[in-house]
Design a protein around this motif. Structure first.
Motif, PDB file in Angstrom:
ATOM      1  N   LEU A   4     -15.253  -1.175 -16.325  1.00 56.88           N
ATOM      2  CA  LEU A   4     -16.568  -0.577 -16.552  1.00 56.88           C
ATOM      3  C   LEU A   4     -16.717  -0.218 -18.030  1.00 56.88           C
ATOM      4  CD1 LEU A   4     -19.191   1.001 -15.576  1.00 56.88           C
ATOM      5  CD2 LEU A   4     -17.685   2.978 -15.320  1.00 56.88           C
ATOM      6  N   LEU A  28     -13.130   9.270 -14.850  1.00 58.99           N
ATOM      7  CA  LEU A  28     -12.855   7.864 -14.579  1.00 58.99           C
ATOM      8  C   LEU A  28     -11.373   7.621 -14.317  1.00 58.99           C
ATOM      9  CD1 LEU A  28     -15.346   6.313 -17.139  1.00 58.99           C
ATOM     10  CD2 LEU A  28     -15.571   6.379 -14.661  1.00 58.99           C
ATOM     11  N   TYR A  35     -11.842   1.450 -17.699  1.00 58.47           N
ATOM     12  CA  TYR A  35     -13.096   1.617 -18.432  1.00 58.47           C
ATOM     13  C   TYR A  35     -12.945   1.425 -19.932  1.00 58.47           C
ATOM     14  CZ  TYR A  35     -11.105   6.006 -19.839  1.00 58.47           C
ATOM     15  OH  TYR A  35     -10.270   6.933 -20.386  1.00 58.47           O
TER      16      TYR A  35
END
Ligand code: UDP
Ligand code: MG
Length: 310
Positions: A4, A28, A35
């Motif tokens: 992400l 996260l 990420y």
């Protein structure tokens, strides 16, 4: 494993950047999502870039983009999308007004196969009545233009790689991300989120900048105002026919209409209608002029990819 990217446009956010990065990392990491953060400094005049530089030099998961001057949030979003390398790319404000928990929700929806996940505001934060009414009017026009309900739309969104490429493939200089990301289609869904209070720093929008932003985006997205010009012309024509018949009837029945006042009113009315129409057309021409110049949307002065300067 899918990755992400989170695009964070930042303009004079020195009080928030470090905190936003820390919060996002915690959440996260906790969720086990791989990420990358793409921080775009939109030509801040405070210490934002210093902060971003420090963060990115220490962290391989952070990409930092520095603009040569302030180009506006839309440009910063596009620059962030262009730098993002993730399979899914989210855009969120750098002031924690967009809750990071919602980001996780968006990512899970993307994992289920949605290609565009839109953040919809359930509240509009602290706003005056006038602000709310004018925002309502603006989004009414934008909703008509895009065919989507834009009333509570925000820039808080998550796009699949395909959708990101579609947005980036659009050649226009003046991008309105909020509407463009709906316009591209794809399998979409939305999540509701509550706009949080800004903890530090201040909103970058003045009444004046909001009005010019609204006009710019309406013109960038729809030719509806040009149809107002045509509608106005039809209206004037009908009025003039009525007035003509009325004056002729009065004339032939021996009571001619008083000349001067009528003439003045009609003249002034037509004059303003013509000037207003010219104004609308002129505004479109100005935007066309800006588009045909084909200047870059933004100028990057420095990029740092997770510790390495370029
Ligand atoms: N922003 C930007 N460039 C600008 C103005 C704002 O990148 O010229 C960023 C800002 O740093 C923030 C986001 O856009 O991350 C939203 O701005 P703000 O919080 O001022 O807007 P509001 O939340 O009041 O609508
Ligand atoms: Mg904000």
């Amino acid at each position: 494993m899918s990755r992400l990217s989170v695009v964070l446009p930042a303009y004079n956010e020195e009080l928030m950047t470090a905190k936003v990065c820390r919060t996002l990392k915690e959440i996260l990491d906790h969720e086990g999502i791989s990420y990358e953060l793409v921080l775009v400094d939109d030509g801040s005049s405070d210490g934002t870039w210093n902060q971003i530089e420090q963060i990115s030099e220490q962290d391989p998961n952070v990409t930092a983009v520095h603009f040569s001057r302030n180009f506006g949030k839309e440009a910063a979003i596009v620059a962030g999308l262009a730098q993002a390398s993730g399979d899914a790319v989210a855009v969120m404000d750098c002031d924690l007004q967009h809750p990071p928990e919602t980001l996780v929700k968006m990512f899970r929806l993307w994992e289920q196969g949605y290609e565009v996940v839109e953040g919809i505001k359930t509240n509009r934060g602290k706003e005056s009545l006038l602000h709310r009414k004018s925002a309502g009017f603006f989004y009414g026009i934008m909703s008509r233009a895009t065919g989507f309900d834009m009333q509570n739309a925000s820039d808080f969104k998550l796009l699949d790689r395909k959708a990101v490429e579609s947005v980036l493939s659009m050649p226009e200089r003046s991008m309105f991300f909020r509407a463009t990301s709906s316009w591209i289609g794809y399998r979409s869904t939305s999540v509701l989120f509550e706009v949080q209070e800004r903890e530090a720093g201040e909103s970058k929008w003045s009444a004046r900048s909001l009005i010019s932003y609204a006009f710019r985006n309406i013109v960038a997205f729809t030719t509806l105002p040009l149809q107002f010009v045509t509608a106005g012309a039809v209206g004037c024509f009908i009025c003039s026919l009525i007035l003509l018949v009325y004056s002729l009837v009065r004339y032939f029945t021996g009571h001619a209409v008083e000349g001067y006042t009528t003439l003045l009113i009609v003249l002034l009315f037509i004059g303003s209608a013509v000037m207003m129409s010219l104004g609308i057309i002129g505004y479109y021409i100005a935007r066309i002029y800006e588009e045909v110049k084909k200047r870059p949307r933004y100028i990057v002065s420095k990029i740092i990819h997770g510790g390495k300067k370029k």
